[in-house]
Design a protein around this motif. Structure first.
Motif, PDB file in Angstrom:
ATOM      1  N   ALA A  69      -4.370  10.338   4.120  1.00 11.76           N
ATOM      2  CA  ALA A  69      -4.569   8.966   4.596  1.00 11.76           C
ATOM      3  C   ALA A  69      -3.203   8.372   4.944  1.00 11.76           C
ATOM      4  N   PRO A  70      -3.170   7.316   5.748  1.00 10.17           N
ATOM      5  CA  PRO A  70      -1.883   6.726   6.131  1.00 10.17           C
ATOM      6  C   PRO A  70      -1.199   6.062   4.926  1.00 10.17           C
ATOM      7  N   SER A  71      -0.196   6.723   4.385  1.00 10.26           N
ATOM      8  CA  SER A  71       0.398   6.293   3.119  1.00 10.26           C
ATOM      9  C   SER A  71       1.116   4.951   3.220  1.00 10.26           C
ATOM     10  N   ASP A  72       1.747   4.653   4.350  1.00  5.70           N
ATOM     11  CA  ASP A  72       2.404   3.346   4.494  1.00  5.70           C
ATOM     12  C   ASP A  72       1.380   2.225   4.477  1.00  5.70           C
ATOM     13  N   THR A  73       0.263   2.446   5.125  1.00  5.33           N
ATOM     14  CA  THR A  73      -0.801   1.437   5.156  1.00  5.33           C
ATOM     15  C   THR A  73      -1.387   1.247   3.767  1.00  5.33           C
ATOM     16  N   VAL A  74      -1.645   2.338   3.072  1.00  5.44           N
ATOM     17  CA  VAL A  74      -2.186   2.257   1.717  1.00  5.44           C
ATOM     18  C   VAL A  74      -1.202   1.539   0.801  1.00  5.44           C
ATOM     19  N   ALA A  75       0.078   1.865   0.900  1.00  2.00           N
ATOM     20  CA  ALA A  75       1.083   1.200   0.067  1.00  2.00           C
ATOM     21  C   ALA A  75       1.118  -0.299   0.351  1.00  2.00           C
ATOM     22  N   ALA A  76       1.017  -0.678   1.607  1.00  2.00           N
ATOM     23  CA  ALA A  76       1.006  -2.106   1.956  1.00  2.00           C
ATOM     24  C   ALA A  76      -0.240  -2.804   1.406  1.00  2.00           C
TER      25      ALA A  76
END
Length: 97
Positions: A69-76
């Motif tokens: 999954a898009p890790s930057d998006t999940v982190a945000a």
């Protein structure tokens, strides 16, 4: 049903709606844990824990990477979730005090 098998937007939307219901149920469960934390912590100042916040976000990022999954998006998203959880826990702490 597997999204790879979808052939219509109706199927996609039904799948997204089902996942959204599950996510909301999980969020309700997560906030119940925040209420428990507010009840257990002896001092309001213990509600915000920057080290724990960083750990939770890093865990979410790592899980996103593992799952593709898009890790930057999940982190945000987790940044927002954790901040909302802290605010909720502070409100709960104040109500219980």
């Amino acid at each position: 049903m597997n999204p790879e098998d979808y052939t219509t937007m109706g199927q996609v939307r039904a799948g997204v709606d089902a996942i959204d219901r599950q996510l909301v149920a999980l969020l309700a469960e997560r906030f119940a844990h925040m209420r428990a934390a507010a009840r257990i912590k002896p001092e309001r100042g213990q509600v915000r824990d920057e080290a724990r916040k960083a750990q939770v976000i890093a865990n979410a990022r790592a899980e996103a990477e593992r799952l593709g999954a898009p890790s930057d998006t999940v982190a945000a998203l987790w940044e927002q979730l954790v901040e909302a959880s802290i605010a909720y826990e502070m409100e709960a702490f104040d109500r219980l005090s």
